[in-house]
Design a protein around this motif. Sequence first.
Motif, PDB file in Angstrom:
ATOM      1  N   ALA A   3      -2.216  -3.467   5.542  1.00 21.59           N
ATOM      2  CA  ALA A   3      -1.401  -2.654   6.437  1.00 21.59           C
ATOM      3  C   ALA A   3      -0.058  -3.331   6.709  1.00 21.59           C
ATOM      4  N   GLU A   4      -0.070  -4.639   6.924  1.00 17.77           N
ATOM      5  CA  GLU A   4       1.179  -5.374   7.150  1.00 17.77           C
ATOM      6  C   GLU A   4       2.084  -5.304   5.926  1.00 17.77           C
ATOM      7  N   GLU A   5       1.467  -5.396   4.751  1.00 17.24           N
ATOM      8  CA  GLU A   5       2.239  -5.331   3.505  1.00 17.24           C
ATOM      9  C   GLU A   5       2.905  -3.974   3.331  1.00 17.24           C
ATOM     10  N   TYR A   6       2.128  -2.885   3.527  1.00 16.29           N
ATOM     11  CA  TYR A   6       2.675  -1.540   3.367  1.00 16.29           C
ATOM     12  C   TYR A   6       3.735  -1.224   4.427  1.00 16.29           C
ATOM     13  N   ALA A   7       3.478  -1.642   5.660  1.00 17.46           N
ATOM     14  CA  ALA A   7       4.387  -1.298   6.756  1.00 17.46           C
ATOM     15  C   ALA A   7       5.749  -1.971   6.599  1.00 17.46           C
ATOM     16  N   GLU A  27       2.919   5.726  10.463  1.00 19.87           N
ATOM     17  CA  GLU A  27       1.595   5.286  10.916  1.00 19.87           C
ATOM     18  C   GLU A  27       0.496   6.125  10.273  1.00 19.87           C
ATOM     19  N   GLN A  28       0.690   7.455  10.223  1.00 22.71           N
ATOM     20  CA  GLN A  28      -0.305   8.333   9.615  1.00 22.71           C
ATOM     21  C   GLN A  28      -0.358   8.126   8.101  1.00 22.71           C
ATOM     22  N   GLY A  29       0.817   7.940   7.500  1.00 24.40           N
ATOM     23  CA  GLY A  29       0.856   7.681   6.063  1.00 24.40           C
ATOM     24  C   GLY A  29       0.155   6.386   5.708  1.00 24.40           C
ATOM     25  N   LEU A  30       0.325   5.374   6.560  1.00 30.51           N
ATOM     26  CA  LEU A  30      -0.350   4.097   6.351  1.00 30.51           C
ATOM     27  C   LEU A  30      -1.865   4.260   6.486  1.00 30.51           C
ATOM     28  N   HIS A  31      -2.295   5.024   7.477  1.00 27.05           N
ATOM     29  CA  HIS A  31      -3.730   5.286   7.674  1.00 27.05           C
ATOM     30  C   HIS A  31      -4.330   5.947   6.431  1.00 27.05           C
ATOM     31  N   ASP A  32      -3.628   6.961   5.912  1.00 27.29           N
ATOM     32  CA  ASP A  32      -4.136   7.671   4.731  1.00 27.29           C
ATOM     33  C   ASP A  32      -4.182   6.760   3.510  1.00 27.29           C
ATOM     34  N   GLN A  33      -3.188   5.896   3.362  1.00 17.03           N
ATOM     35  CA  GLN A  33      -3.153   4.968   2.228  1.00 17.03           C
ATOM     36  C   GLN A  33      -4.311   3.972   2.287  1.00 17.03           C
ATOM     37  N   LEU A  34      -4.647   3.543   3.501  1.00 18.40           N
ATOM     38  CA  LEU A  34      -5.739   2.569   3.651  1.00 18.40           C
ATOM     39  C   LEU A  34      -7.110   3.193   3.387  1.00 18.40           C
TER      40      LEU A  34
END
Length: 316
Positions: free
Chosen positions: A176-180, A187-194
């Motif tokens: 998450a830290e890497e993607y952000a 935030e929602q895009g990060l959630h979906d990616q994870l």
Amino acid sequence: MFIKILGWLLLIFCIFLILGNWDDTKSKDKTKKKTGWHWIIGCLIVIVLFSFPMINHHSVASSSNQTVSNAEKSRESKAQKLIDALNNQSPQSDFAKAKLALSKITRKSKKNSLKKELNMAIKQKKESNKPVVKAKESSEPKTDSSSRQKESSSTNSSSKSKKNVPTEYASALNKAEEYATTMDLSEQGLHDQLTSNSGEGFSEAAAQYALNNLKDVNWNKNALDKAEDYANSMDMSKQGIIDQLSSSSGEQFTASQAQYAVNHLTDVNWNENALNKAKDYQDMDMSKPDIREQLSSSSGEQFTPEQAQYAVNHLK
């Protein structure tokens, strides 16, 4: 391989039968002569029937291999271009697209080499985003023993809490830290990616833990960085960028984050963006009235009527 060996054995057997019956064909006995020729003709028919499917199978297999090879080369070329854009820090670079293209490659040797390049690009990006830490001044006041004891106890408690975190949760937080920080995700895009099966595939609980424990992430800044990419590299309108940033099928920022992004865009000439889009449509042999309609339509590019008219007026 087994079929090939069987074919050769059958061919050798047929040759022996032909040679063994050749003398019989020379005898004066008409019955033997006729029987010998029957053997020869039968063997030739068997050879022809056996060889035809093998030749046909070989040609089909080679053509399919050629198709797979060309498709694989196309996937590898696309992934290489995206990774090169990342290394060159191009405004069109996108870590998510590069990783998705890399996941479609099936040739292991090429996939591993491209994966190393992608990891290097990510590492360089993270290093460039690191803040410069100033050295502590020698005049720093000395801490007493009680304060040092408090600091050590808090450090010990935090290290213990980290040890109690499941491995999956810690891995999700690192991703998450890497993607952000490198991909400017919402935030929602990060959630979906994870949690996505085509993404990292973490559990819902691990993804939520990662989002709850992210630090120093400015979602407004991420939205602004994405907006700059759309404005400068894709010639989008202001309303088009808002929709793209806030759409559930787009970047999935909140409405307020999307509005913040377009409000803080600088050095964007919306008239020029509209003109560039108009030129693209002109290359598609559209008439000027149709271009104006496409530029200003709510289901089209969503430029203002004034921007659409400017674009049409400056077409050649």
